[in-house]
Design an enzyme around this catalytic site. Structure first.
Site, PDB file in Angstrom:
ATOM      1  N   GLY A  11       0.835  -1.211   0.000  1.00  0.00           N
ATOM      2  CA  GLY A  11       0.000   0.000   0.000  1.00  0.00           C
ATOM      3  C   GLY A  11       0.866   1.256   0.000  1.00  0.00           C
ATOM      4  NE  ARG A  21      14.313  16.239  -2.234  1.00  0.00           N
ATOM      5  CZ  ARG A  21      14.794  16.727  -1.104  1.00  0.00           C
ATOM      6  NH1 ARG A  21      14.674  16.035   0.024  1.00  0.00           N
ATOM      7  NH2 ARG A  21      15.386  17.909  -1.091  1.00  0.00           N
ATOM      8  NE  ARG A  72      -2.194  -4.224  -0.976  1.00  0.00           N
ATOM      9  CZ  ARG A  72      -1.660  -3.713   0.142  1.00  0.00           C
ATOM     10  NH1 ARG A  72      -0.580  -4.235   0.656  1.00  0.00           N
ATOM     11  NH2 ARG A  72      -2.223  -2.666   0.728  1.00  0.00           N
ATOM     12  CG  ASP A 103       3.219  -7.085   7.057  1.00  0.00           C
ATOM     13  OD1 ASP A 103       2.684  -6.229   6.336  1.00  0.00           O
ATOM     14  OD2 ASP A 103       2.612  -8.108   7.446  1.00  0.00           O
ATOM     15  CB  THR A 126       2.615   0.672   6.254  1.00  0.00           C
ATOM     16  OG1 THR A 126       1.242   0.416   6.601  1.00  0.00           O
ATOM     17  CG2 THR A 126       3.456   0.328   7.472  1.00  0.00           C
ATOM     18  CG  ASP A 128      -2.208  -0.353   8.354  1.00  0.00           C
ATOM     19  OD1 ASP A 128      -2.929   0.611   8.016  1.00  0.00           O
ATOM     20  OD2 ASP A 128      -2.422  -1.524   7.993  1.00  0.00           O
ATOM     21  CG  ASP A 130       1.143  -2.781  10.572  1.00  0.00           C
ATOM     22  OD1 ASP A 130       2.002  -2.160   9.916  1.00  0.00           O
ATOM     23  OD2 ASP A 130       0.370  -3.592  10.056  1.00  0.00           O
ATOM     24  N   GLY A 171      -6.536   0.241   9.073  1.00  0.00           N
ATOM     25  CA  GLY A 171      -5.782  -0.476  10.111  1.00  0.00           C
ATOM     26  C   GLY A 171      -6.193  -1.932  10.056  1.00  0.00           C
ATOM     27  NE  ARG A 172      -3.549  -5.435   5.738  1.00  0.00           N
ATOM     28  CZ  ARG A 172      -2.926  -5.310   4.580  1.00  0.00           C
ATOM     29  NH1 ARG A 172      -3.421  -5.904   3.521  1.00  0.00           N
ATOM     30  NH2 ARG A 172      -1.816  -4.603   4.483  1.00  0.00           N
ATOM     31  CB  ALA A 187     -13.663   8.851  19.367  1.00  0.00           C
ATOM     32  CE  LYS A 213     -20.124  13.203  25.751  1.00  0.00           C
ATOM     33  NZ  LYS A 213     -18.999  12.429  25.229  1.00  0.00           N
ATOM     34  NE  ARG A 254      -2.775   2.881   0.442  1.00  0.00           N
ATOM     35  CZ  ARG A 254      -3.353   1.727   0.102  1.00  0.00           C
ATOM     36  NH1 ARG A 254      -3.954   0.988   1.029  1.00  0.00           N
ATOM     37  NH2 ARG A 254      -3.335   1.304  -1.123  1.00  0.00           N
TER      38      ARG A 254
HETATM   39  O1  F6P Z   1      -1.443  -1.469   4.531  1.00  0.00           O
HETATM   40  C1  F6P Z   1      -2.085  -0.253   4.443  1.00  0.00           C
HETATM   41  C2  F6P Z   1      -3.553  -0.421   4.134  1.00  0.00           C
HETATM   42  O2  F6P Z   1      -4.053   0.853   3.782  1.00  0.00           O
HETATM   43  C3  F6P Z   1      -4.396  -1.045   5.233  1.00  0.00           C
HETATM   44  O3  F6P Z   1      -4.758  -0.127   6.246  1.00  0.00           O
HETATM   45  C4  F6P Z   1      -5.569  -1.564   4.456  1.00  0.00           C
HETATM   46  O4  F6P Z   1      -6.182  -2.623   5.114  1.00  0.00           O
HETATM   47  C5  F6P Z   1      -4.946  -2.021   3.176  1.00  0.00           C
HETATM   48  O5  F6P Z   1      -3.747  -1.280   3.034  1.00  0.00           O
HETATM   49  C6  F6P Z   1      -5.816  -1.853   1.955  1.00  0.00           C
HETATM   50  O6  F6P Z   1      -5.124  -2.355   0.864  1.00  0.00           O
HETATM   51  P1  F6P Z   1      -5.575  -2.174  -0.645  1.00  0.00           P
HETATM   52  O7  F6P Z   1      -5.337  -0.757  -1.032  1.00  0.00           O
HETATM   53  O8  F6P Z   1      -4.688  -3.106  -1.406  1.00  0.00           O
HETATM   54  O9  F6P Z   1      -7.014  -2.528  -0.720  1.00  0.00           O
END
Ligand code: F6P
Length: 321
Positions: A11, A21, A72, A103, A126, A128, A130, A171-172, A187, A213, A254
């Site tokens: 991603g 760069r 990918r 990853d 990324t 995420d 993570d 956030g997968r 939130a 609220k 993204r």
């Molecule tokens: O790894 C980043 C991410 O944006 C995740 O948060 C999300 O689950 C995934 O990529 C979505 O991937 P794609 O763009 O391939 O659907």
């Protein structure tokens, strides 16, 4: 070492261009030739090799996406695909790689080394956040800010209509974006994959809604074990009768121009990756921990889990009353 390759994979994340760069300019500064590889691992297989000069990466620092493109690659998941990629890399005289991604990108880099002896240094990019071995990944800060901008707008309409909104963020497998965007956006509840969704607690925080609220926002990380914002919203309605609207922020998180923090992190890690390569440190990820550059074996970056900050989780609850 004379020639290195650089690519982005998986991603995209804001700041990847700033990172490309930095790798190109640091490589040239240290006397290396730098070859850009288009479309990540798929481009290695298809032969997308582009020699890059210092000026090839002018005016990209502030741009989202990745000038090298990303993918990918299914084909790279096969042994044959990887053999083709390795053959092409060797024909190009590429002796080592700088792999910018998450990853999946690092798993690919490990396979290339174990099966074909081509070493890499990884750079964490990324949204995420993570990956173990770095406090932040490139793109995360921008993604949180993008999510926040949207949450603020949703708050306006939620408040105008006295409504309950569920906002799903990316956030997968992790709740980093959800927790920070949730705290920053005020939130009422944050649902994340790291914790079991607590419907009793949702009921309690929603008590205030309608009474005193005028709006409520529940943030849901897409990877939440309950299956996302729509599912949680339906279940809460079934259990307690709260009507709702759902907004899935998706890929807008993204895109966009990288924040200052992401540009600076990308610049630091790009230079650090080249410096690691020329000092013979391979199959590691360059990260930043408490302001210092740190090298972590690629395997550890996804085998070890990066924990959410428990203090943030605590204050999210305190502040939602
Ligand atoms: O790894 C980043 C991410 O944006 C995740 O948060 C999300 O689950 C995934 O990529 C979505 O991937 P794609 O763009 O391939 O659907």
């Amino acid at each position: 070492m004379k020639r290195i390759g650089v690519f982005t994979s998986g991603g995209d994340a804001p700041g990847m261009n700033a990172c490309i760069r930095a790798v190109v300019r640091a490589g040239i500064y240290y006397g290396l030739e730098v070859i850009g590889i288009g479309h990540g691992y798929q481009g290695m297989i298809n032969g997308e090799f582009i020699p890059l000069q210092a000026r090839s990466v002018s005016n990209i620092l502030q741009r989202g996406g990745t000038i090298l493109k990303t993918a990918r690659s299914e084909e790279f998941m096969t042994k044959e695909g990887r053999a083709k990629a390795a053959k092409n890399l060797k024909e190009q005289g590429i002796e080592a790689l700088v792999a910018i991604g998450g990853d999946g990108t690092f798993r690919g880099a490990i396979a290339l080394y174990e099966e074909h002896g081509i070493p890499s240094v990884g750079i964490p990019a990324t949204i995420d956040n993570d990956l173990y071995g770095t406090d932040y990944t490139i793109g995360y800060d921008t993604a949180v800010n993008t999510a926040l901008e949207s949450i603020d707008k949703i708050r306006d309409t939620a408040d105008a209509h006295d409504r309950l909104f569920y906002v799903e963020v990316m956030g997968r497998t992790s709740g980093f974006i959800a927790v920070e965007a949730g705290i920053g956006g005020g939130a009422e509840y944050i649902a994340i994959p790291e914790e079991q969704t607590d419907y009793e607690e949702i009921k309690n925080v929603l008590k205030g809604f309608r009474k005193d609220k005028t709006s409520s926002i529940i943030i849901v990380a897409e990877g939440d074990e309950e299956g996302g914002a729509f599912k949680i919203a339906r279940k809460v309605k079934e259990l307690y009768g709260f009507d709702y609207r759902v907004v899935v922020l998706g890929h807008i998180q993204r895109g966009g121009s990288p924040s200052a923090r992401d540009r600076i992190l990308a610049s630091k890690l790009g230079v650090a990756a080249v410096e690691a390569l020329i000092s013979g440190k391979f199959n590691v990820m360059v990260g930043e921990v408490k302001g210092e550059i740190k090298l972590t074996p690629l395997k550890e970056t996804f085998r070890r889990r990066k924990e959410l900050d428990p203090y943030l989780l605590k204050i999210a609850k305190i502040l939602s009353i």
